[in-house]
Design an enzyme around this catalytic site. Structure first.
Site, PDB file in Angstrom:
ATOM      1  N   CYS A 338      15.928  23.599 -32.305  1.00  0.00           N
ATOM      2  CA  CYS A 338      17.028  22.849 -31.683  1.00  0.00           C
ATOM      3  C   CYS A 338      18.280  22.897 -32.559  1.00  0.00           C
ATOM      4  O   CYS A 338      18.866  23.955 -32.740  1.00  0.00           O
ATOM      5  CB  CYS A 338      16.600  21.424 -31.359  1.00  0.00           C
ATOM      6  N   HIS A 432      11.592  21.582 -28.473  1.00  0.00           N
ATOM      7  CA  HIS A 432      10.795  20.693 -29.309  1.00  0.00           C
ATOM      8  C   HIS A 432       9.347  20.714 -28.813  1.00  0.00           C
ATOM      9  O   HIS A 432       9.079  20.966 -27.643  1.00  0.00           O
ATOM     10  CB  HIS A 432      11.316  19.252 -29.229  1.00  0.00           C
TER      11      HIS A 432
END
Length: 502
Positions: A338, A432
């Protein structure tokens, strides 16, 4: 039975989250319809829910303890700190504003109504709702605008038990002082105490508990022993201490260890991503904050961030940026997740998270990122073409979009769209939770061992993160059953604020 209870804590990280999870699983095992609730959370560890929003990671774990999918109903207000003075305000799973400590007060009345509506709805649907407080109820300077502690207990007529962490020292004073500093009206809602992380002979503590009862008029419902096995799904970054190991490293299946350095960014988010690596036997994961710790690591992980450009500048100031670039030039494994993935690219155009409009990235991936106001929130699934087309799943929470990618893909969505990047030994993804996909994680670790020349490292064939999480929930429920006066606590829940008022 029907009712609700608020679990408050003498401090942050006192054990509120795990006690709520343990009580939820204990009640679910008894056939009680139960749900968790945290009115307001402050955490950058969040997950995406089935209803398309985001909530604190701890509430997702508590939902699992109840046998429920995570929902924004369980955590209607979430604050995600982006600096020491500002946070992103997430209401019912959606980001609505960036707020400071002072102007947050302007939102309180509307938020109070949201909290009341969601809690009332849960109490109608479920037999029992176990609520978790936030920080400490002893913050009397914030009492007038409190949403999650005694303000919630007063508004919803909730009995309260207070948990304290004996590992910190002074737990009896913490429990006494937390009660004593409250107004008489708030004190009347406190029904008793729980002590967490106890080590040693309970007989030595017993006289102190009796004196505490004499001083406060309230019983201690239980003493929870310390357990090395409880470390998954931390609520926030308090547990991500620099140079500290992640989890409890287990001896390797082969003859060699694999060493992972996870960079502890100042505004780190979703610290739980690297926990999946630490579940593996023979994988030693450590949080690091200085360049020398990257030298002997077999894999470096740059995790997510709630302040990508600010944390990127921190990497440069600390020499970590140069160490990452040098490592990439040497062909040594790096994984960005991310915000960490975004930092590895060539450029980042912001204007949402920071005041800096554009910055160069580290340039080890051929990637350009532009931030947009609308946040991507999605639960995702697909495959990994780079690692044998194994099935993968995860979730996305980010403002930054990939506007150009000159590298090969790490992953593919279910519709065949490419995601992530592979450039030599540098990997990156916005997903994630992808490391919880067991086959993908094993392939990643085997590839890392090959790149690092660690032929003696063997990936265990049977590690399951989901099974380990379920094992922790079982352990929490067992700790509650074995160490709490469960009948007394259930009576408090059922009879409400009329029980045991002092």
């Amino acid at each position: 039975m029907r009712g609700a209870l608020l679990v408050a804590g003498t401090t942050s990280d006192a054990g509120k989250s795990v006690l709520v999870a343990g009580m939820c699983r204990m009640l679910a095992r008894r056939g009680v319809s139960v749900a968790p609730f945290k009115a307001q959370n402050m955490s950058n560890n969040s997950v995406v829910t089935l209803d398309g929003g985001e909530i604190g990671r701890a509430q997702a774990l508590q939902a699992a303890a109840c046998g429920l999918e995570p929902s924004v109903r369980f955590n209607p207000v979430l604050l995600k700190p982006g600096s020491d003075r500002t946070s992103q305000l997430v209401v019912r799973g959606r980001a609505v504003a960036n707020v400071s400590a002072s102007n947050y007060i302007e939102h309180r009345q509307a938020l109070r109504a949201v909290v009341a509506e969601e809690l009332n709805s849960l109490r109608k649907q479920y037999d029992v709702v176990i609520c978790e407080g936030a920080g400490s109820p002893a913050e009397i300077n914030l009492r007038a605008t409190d949403l999650a502690n005694m303000g919630l207990a007063t508004a919803a007529a909730l009995p309260v038990i207070v948990i304290g962490d004996i590992d910190r020292g002074g737990v009896l004073a913490h429990l006494f002082g937390t009660t004593a500093i409250l107004s008489p009206e708030d004190q009347a809602l406190i029904k008793g105490f729980v002590i967490n992380k106890f080590r040693g002979d309970p007989a030595l503590l017993a006289p102190g508990l009796e004196q505490l009862r004499t001083l406060t008029g309230r019983p201690t419902y239980g003493v929870i022993p310390y357990s090395d096995d409880l470390w998954l799904d931390a609520e926030d970054s308090l547990g991500t201490v620099a140079d500290a190991p992640v989890g409890r490293p287990r001896r390797p299946a082969g003859s060699q260890w694999l060493r992972v350095a996870a960079i502890r960014l100042p505004r780190i988010s979703n610290t739980t991503d690297v926990e999946a690596l630490a579940c593996e036997p023979g994988v030693a994961v450590n949080w690091v904050t200085e360049p020398s710790r990257l030298t002997d690591a077999d894999l470096v992980v740059v995790p997510g961030s709630k302040a990508t450009l600010s944390d990127l500048e921190w990497l440069r100031r600390n020499g970590l940026a140069d160490a990452i670039v040098q490592r990439a030039a040497q062909g040594r494994p790096i994984l960005g997740i991310c915000g960490g993935y975004q930092m590895l690219g060539r450029s980042i155009t912001d204007g949402i998270e920071s005041q800096t409009s554009k910055s160069d990235g580290l340039g080890v991936l051929d990637l350009d990122i532009e931030f947009q106001r609308e946040k991507v929130l999605d639960r995702v699934a697909g495959t990994s073409p780079h690692f044998g087309d194994n099935a993968v799943a995860g979730y996305e929470i980010h403002h930054g979009r990939v506007v150009r990618n000159g590298d090969g893909p790490l992953l593919q969505y279910s519709d065949g769209t490419n995601e992530g990047s592979v450039r030599g030994a540098v990997l990156g993804t916005h997903w994630h939770g992808v490391l919880e996909s067991d086959c993908f994680r094993r392939q990643l670790l085997s590839w890392t061992a090959d790149q690092a020349g660690r032929g003696g490292f063997v990936v265990a064939p049977d590690t399951s993160v989901a099974a380990m999480r379920e094992g922790q929930l079982k352990l929490l429920a067992d700790l509650v059953e074995d160490n709490l006066d469960v009948d007394a606590v259930l009576e408090v829940i059922e009879r409400g604020i009329d029980v045991g008022s002092a």
